[in-house]
Design a protein around this motif. Structure first.
Motif, mmCIF file in Angstrom:
data_model
loop_
_atom_site.group_PDB
_atom_site.id
_atom_site.type_symbol
_atom_site.label_atom_id
_atom_site.label_comp_id
_atom_site.label_asym_id
_atom_site.label_seq_id
_atom_site.Cartn_x
_atom_site.Cartn_y
_atom_site.Cartn_z
ATOM 1 N N TYR A 99 0.837 -1.203 0.000
ATOM 2 C CA TYR A 99 0.000 0.000 0.000
ATOM 3 C C TYR A 99 0.872 1.253 0.000
ATOM 4 C CZ TYR A 99 -3.133 3.695 1.511
ATOM 5 O OH TYR A 99 -3.814 4.879 1.600
ATOM 6 N N ARG A 100 1.880 1.275 0.859
ATOM 7 C CA ARG A 100 2.792 2.422 0.931
ATOM 8 C C ARG A 100 3.421 2.688 -0.434
ATOM 9 N NH1 ARG A 100 7.545 0.561 3.750
ATOM 10 N NH2 ARG A 100 8.044 -0.128 1.651
ATOM 11 N N ASP A 101 3.939 1.646 -1.064
ATOM 12 C CA ASP A 101 4.582 1.800 -2.369
ATOM 13 C C ASP A 101 3.580 2.229 -3.432
ATOM 14 O OD1 ASP A 101 6.863 1.019 -1.075
ATOM 15 O OD2 ASP A 101 7.001 -0.948 -2.039
ATOM 16 N N TRP A 102 2.339 1.735 -3.322
ATOM 17 C CA TRP A 102 1.305 2.125 -4.284
ATOM 18 C C TRP A 102 1.010 3.620 -4.172
ATOM 19 C CZ3 TRP A 102 -3.569 4.254 -3.777
ATOM 20 C CH2 TRP A 102 -4.329 4.280 -4.937
ATOM 21 N N VAL A 103 0.916 4.142 -2.962
ATOM 22 C CA VAL A 103 0.659 5.572 -2.767
ATOM 23 C C VAL A 103 1.781 6.396 -3.391
ATOM 24 C CG1 VAL A 103 0.503 7.416 -1.039
ATOM 25 C CG2 VAL A 103 -0.802 5.304 -0.735
ATOM 26 N N VAL A 104 3.024 6.018 -3.118
ATOM 27 C CA VAL A 104 4.175 6.744 -3.674
ATOM 28 C C VAL A 104 4.144 6.692 -5.197
ATOM 29 C CG1 VAL A 104 6.699 6.741 -3.860
ATOM 30 C CG2 VAL A 104 5.608 6.455 -1.625
ATOM 31 N N ASP A 105 3.909 5.514 -5.748
ATOM 32 C CA ASP A 105 3.858 5.368 -7.209
ATOM 33 C C ASP A 105 2.691 6.150 -7.815
ATOM 34 O OD1 ASP A 105 6.083 3.750 -7.152
ATOM 35 O OD2 ASP A 105 4.945 1.871 -7.288
#
Length: 167
Positions: A99-105
């Protein structure tokens, strides 16, 4: 003109224009949260092009650090954590990093806000949902359903309805 008229009404005048070194430092800190490297400052200071600042902004917006910096603000609203911190033991949430990486991406790819929101509420119901499914981490991280309702309404509606769940 509006701001200038308000300043003049208050008996104030605008501040002096920032020099180029100050301008690139401000923009870099604002957009990616890091200072510019000396080569970037020198390149900007010595670039006579009328589009010099525009080039700096485009470079900063395309930096992966942009999504990291601004994603942190969203993750704070979403009450994101990699795990539950306890007194004697830390319990990591499996796959929370997705989820964290998805938000950043999503921020780095300039995902439209309406799709950003929909993906966090119902990505599994959207067409072409494969790339958006990690957005459901907003709903899945953590163990407390009451907390999910409260976070969802605070973030997306700007309302506190946590107390309404019981009353």
């Amino acid at each position: 003109r509006f701001i200038l008229s308000q300043l003049e009404t208050a008996g104030l005048s605008p501040g002096v224009r920032a020099d180029r070194r100050t301008l690139i430092r401000r923009a870099t800190f604002d957009l990616i949260g890091l200072p510019p490297v000396p080569d970037e400052v020198d390149t900007f200071v010595h670039d006579p092009s009328p589009r010099a600042f525009e080039k700096v902004i485009d470079r900063l917006l395309s930096s992966p650090h942009y999504g990291e910096r601004w994603g942190r603000h969203w993750l704070d609203l979403a009450r994101y954590a990699d795990g539950q911190v306890g007194v004697t033991v830390d319990t990591p949430f499996r796959n929370a990093f997705r989820y964290r990486d998805w938000v950043v991406d999503a921020l780095n790819q300039d995902l439209p806000y309406n799709l950003f929101v929909k993906a966090q509420i119902a990505a599994d119901q959207l067409p072409d949902s494969a790339a958006l499914l990690a957005g459901l981490g907003f709903q899945a991280i953590g163990a407390d359903n009451h907390d999910r309702v409260d976070v969802s309404t605070r973030v997306f509606l700007g309302l506190t309805v946590g107390c309404a769940q019981c009353h």
